[in-house]
Design a protein around this motif. Structure first.
Motif, PDB file in Angstrom:
ATOM      1  N   LEU A   1       0.830  -1.201   0.000  1.00 55.54           N
ATOM      2  CA  LEU A   1       0.000   0.000   0.000  1.00 55.54           C
ATOM      3  C   LEU A   1       0.872   1.260   0.000  1.00 55.54           C
ATOM      4  CD1 LEU A   1      -2.718  -1.160   2.531  1.00 55.54           C
ATOM      5  CD2 LEU A   1      -3.148  -0.507   0.154  1.00 55.54           C
ATOM      6  N   VAL A   2       1.918   1.237   0.813  1.00 51.91           N
ATOM      7  CA  VAL A   2       2.812   2.396   0.852  1.00 51.91           C
ATOM      8  C   VAL A   2       3.526   2.547  -0.490  1.00 51.91           C
ATOM      9  CG1 VAL A   2       4.814   3.432   1.990  1.00 51.91           C
ATOM     10  CG2 VAL A   2       3.115   2.207   3.358  1.00 51.91           C
ATOM     11  N   ASP A   3       3.984   1.446  -1.063  1.00 59.18           N
ATOM     12  CA  ASP A   3       4.644   1.497  -2.377  1.00 59.18           C
ATOM     13  C   ASP A   3       3.718   2.113  -3.426  1.00 59.18           C
ATOM     14  OD1 ASP A   3       6.911   0.286  -1.362  1.00 59.18           O
ATOM     15  OD2 ASP A   3       6.366  -1.725  -2.061  1.00 59.18           O
ATOM     16  N   ALA A   4       2.450   1.665  -3.416  1.00 63.25           N
ATOM     17  CA  ALA A   4       1.490   2.192  -4.386  1.00 63.25           C
ATOM     18  C   ALA A   4       1.257   3.678  -4.148  1.00 63.25           C
ATOM     19  CB  ALA A   4       0.170   1.428  -4.278  1.00 63.25           C
ATOM     20  N   GLY A   5       1.208   4.070  -2.886  1.00 64.41           N
ATOM     21  CA  GLY A   5       1.026   5.479  -2.564  1.00 64.41           C
ATOM     22  C   GLY A   5       2.196   6.326  -3.013  1.00 64.41           C
ATOM     23  N   VAL A   6       3.401   5.829  -2.811  1.00 66.81           N
ATOM     24  CA  VAL A   6       4.601   6.557  -3.252  1.00 66.81           C
ATOM     25  C   VAL A   6       4.570   6.746  -4.766  1.00 66.81           C
ATOM     26  CG1 VAL A   6       7.115   6.400  -3.507  1.00 66.81           C
ATOM     27  CG2 VAL A   6       6.041   5.840  -1.307  1.00 66.81           C
ATOM     28  N   GLU A   7       4.273   5.679  -5.478  1.00 67.41           N
ATOM     29  CA  GLU A   7       4.206   5.746  -6.942  1.00 67.41           C
ATOM     30  C   GLU A   7       3.165   6.764  -7.399  1.00 67.41           C
ATOM     31  OE1 GLU A   7       2.618   2.923 -10.567  1.00 67.41           O
ATOM     32  OE2 GLU A   7       3.598   1.953  -8.870  1.00 67.41           O
ATOM     33  N   LEU A   8       2.018   6.766  -6.743  1.00 66.36           N
ATOM     34  CA  LEU A   8       0.937   7.687  -7.106  1.00 66.36           C
ATOM     35  C   LEU A   8       1.328   9.130  -6.821  1.00 66.36           C
ATOM     36  CD1 LEU A   8      -1.967   7.966  -8.112  1.00 66.36           C
ATOM     37  CD2 LEU A   8      -2.738   7.592  -5.758  1.00 66.36           C
TER      38      LEU A   8
ATOM     39  N   SER B   1       3.867  10.300  -9.407  1.00 66.18           N
ATOM     40  CA  SER B   1       3.389  10.429 -10.781  1.00 66.18           C
ATOM     41  C   SER B   1       2.291  11.471 -10.936  1.00 66.18           C
ATOM     42  CB  SER B   1       2.881   9.073 -11.299  1.00 66.18           C
ATOM     43  OG  SER B   1       1.777   8.624 -10.529  1.00 66.18           O
ATOM     44  N   GLU B   2       1.467  11.646  -9.900  1.00 69.64           N
ATOM     45  CA  GLU B   2       0.306  12.518 -10.048  1.00 69.64           C
ATOM     46  C   GLU B   2       0.154  13.569  -8.957  1.00 69.64           C
ATOM     47  OE1 GLU B   2      -3.322  10.464 -10.995  1.00 69.64           O
ATOM     48  OE2 GLU B   2      -2.244   8.813 -11.963  1.00 69.64           O
ATOM     49  N   GLY B   3       1.034  13.564  -7.956  1.00 77.56           N
ATOM     50  CA  GLY B   3       0.975  14.571  -6.910  1.00 77.56           C
ATOM     51  C   GLY B   3       0.226  14.103  -5.680  1.00 77.56           C
ATOM     52  N   ALA B   4       0.446  14.818  -4.577  1.00 78.87           N
ATOM     53  CA  ALA B   4      -0.131  14.434  -3.292  1.00 78.87           C
ATOM     54  C   ALA B   4      -1.649  14.481  -3.296  1.00 78.87           C
ATOM     55  CB  ALA B   4       0.414  15.337  -2.187  1.00 78.87           C
ATOM     56  N   ALA B   5      -2.233  15.399  -4.048  1.00 80.01           N
ATOM     57  CA  ALA B   5      -3.687  15.554  -4.051  1.00 80.01           C
ATOM     58  C   ALA B   5      -4.397  14.330  -4.631  1.00 80.01           C
ATOM     59  CB  ALA B   5      -4.077  16.800  -4.835  1.00 80.01           C
ATOM     60  N   SER B   6      -3.672  13.529  -5.405  1.00 85.51           N
ATOM     61  CA  SER B   6      -4.288  12.360  -6.054  1.00 85.51           C
ATOM     62  C   SER B   6      -4.258  11.115  -5.179  1.00 85.51           C
ATOM     63  CB  SER B   6      -3.557  12.059  -7.366  1.00 85.51           C
ATOM     64  OG  SER B   6      -2.228  11.631  -7.102  1.00 85.51           O
ATOM     65  N   ALA B   7      -3.594  11.183  -4.028  1.00 85.41           N
ATOM     66  CA  ALA B   7      -3.348   9.985  -3.224  1.00 85.41           C
ATOM     67  C   ALA B   7      -4.526   9.670  -2.308  1.00 85.41           C
ATOM     68  CB  ALA B   7      -2.062  10.151  -2.414  1.00 85.41           C
TER      69      ALA B   7
ATOM     70  N   PHE C   1       8.085  15.574  -2.223  1.00 88.43           N
ATOM     71  CA  PHE C   1       8.557  16.729  -1.471  1.00 88.43           C
ATOM     72  C   PHE C   1       7.373  17.572  -1.006  1.00 88.43           C
ATOM     73  CE2 PHE C   1      10.393  21.028  -1.089  1.00 88.43           C
ATOM     74  CZ  PHE C   1      11.468  20.747  -0.260  1.00 88.43           C
ATOM     75  N   GLU C   2       6.391  17.733  -1.868  1.00 90.30           N
ATOM     76  CA  GLU C   2       5.197  18.499  -1.502  1.00 90.30           C
ATOM     77  C   GLU C   2       4.477  17.859  -0.319  1.00 90.30           C
ATOM     78  OE1 GLU C   2       0.720  19.346  -3.253  1.00 90.30           O
ATOM     79  OE2 GLU C   2       2.279  18.592  -4.589  1.00 90.30           O
ATOM     80  N   LEU C   3       4.350  16.538  -0.359  1.00 92.14           N
ATOM     81  CA  LEU C   3       3.631  15.835   0.703  1.00 92.14           C
ATOM     82  C   LEU C   3       4.377  15.877   2.027  1.00 92.14           C
ATOM     83  CD1 LEU C   3       1.306  13.977   1.616  1.00 92.14           C
ATOM     84  CD2 LEU C   3       2.707  12.042   0.870  1.00 92.14           C
ATOM     85  N   MET C   4       5.683  15.761   2.012  1.00 93.10           N
ATOM     86  CA  MET C   4       6.477  15.602   3.226  1.00 93.10           C
ATOM     87  C   MET C   4       6.270  16.712   4.246  1.00 93.10           C
ATOM     88  SD  MET C   4       9.934  14.254   1.339  1.00 93.10           S
ATOM     89  CE  MET C   4      11.074  14.681   2.659  1.00 93.10           C
ATOM     90  N   PHE C   5       5.936  17.897   3.785  1.00 93.95           N
ATOM     91  CA  PHE C   5       5.828  19.031   4.699  1.00 93.95           C
ATOM     92  C   PHE C   5       4.398  19.549   4.834  1.00 93.95           C
ATOM     93  CE2 PHE C   5      10.076  18.842   2.908  1.00 93.95           C
ATOM     94  CZ  PHE C   5      10.836  18.759   4.065  1.00 93.95           C
TER      95      PHE C   5
END
Length: 207
Positions: free
Chosen positions: A11-18, A21-27, A101-105
């Motif tokens: 699940l985490v791997d899929a989230g990282v990939e998403l 590829s598409e930004g934090a808003a898509s997760a 990077f956007e998500l991390m903060f």
């Protein structure tokens, strides 16, 4: 790793990939579950909230950044370079892995408060605060001063400067301001800006 642990990591791997590829808003939970090949309700078995899953994804980013910074520091000899090297890694990571990077903060989206026995592991503060403490330590060593509150303020200002360079460069704002090409590094690229930030907060490098 047991089956439960493997599914959690998937699940985490899929989230990282998403996110990459598409930004934090898509997760969203459903899309992460779909990409991981599990039912849409499966993430709730491993992560009590959406924030918990996003936090696990963000921690991957801090792990990657930590590994890159450690490798850069290992190749340095001069004291000031121990801070300059991870500063360059920080900006480069931001430009290369923008979604992460956007998500991390995004502490408005993540579990960043103190840990309270949560089953999903350490909160984001356990990933981010050691990074900041390391910046403070390097600032103290570079400036040759005692560990005082002013060192933390200087470290915070330097971190803010680096974060701003990364963000404004990714938006092409700095290229516009400096008259450079939107995509190229050039003489006024982020590397030069990182050096300027270090000089502004630490003073000129001593030969």
């Amino acid at each position: 790793m047991d089956v439960e642990g493997a599914l959690r990591e998937r699940l985490v791997d899929a989230g990282v990939e998403l996110v990459l590829s598409e930004g934090a808003a898509s997760a969203g939970l459903r899309e992460i579950a779909r990409r991981a090949g599990v039912s849409h309700g499966a993430p709730r078995r491993y992560f009590p909230t959406h924030r918990a899953l996003l936090s696990a994804i963000a921690r991957r980013g801090f792990e990657e950044l930590g590994v890159g910074s450690a490798a850069a520091i290992a190749e340095t000899a001069a004291l000031r370079e121990e801070l300059a090297a991870p500063a360059r890694v920080y900006v480069a990571y931001a430009l290369e892995r923008r979604g992460m990077f956007e998500l991390m903060f995004r502490h408005d989206l993540l579990d960043s408060g103190p840990r309270q026995g949560a089953a999903d592991g350490p909160r984001l503060r356990e990933a981010m605060l050691p990074m900041f403490a390391r910046i403070v330590e390097l600032v103290v060593r570079c400036r040759g001063e005692a560990m005082e509150p002013s060192a933390a303020v200087t470290a915070a200002a330097l971190w803010s400067n680096l974060h701003g360079i990364a963000q404004l460069w990714s938006w092409a704002s700095l290229q516009l301001a400096l008259g450079g090409s939107p995509g190229g590094d050039g003489p006024d690229g982020p590397g030069r800006l990182v050096e300027a930030a270090l000089k502004a907060h630490l003073g000129p490098a001593v030969a």
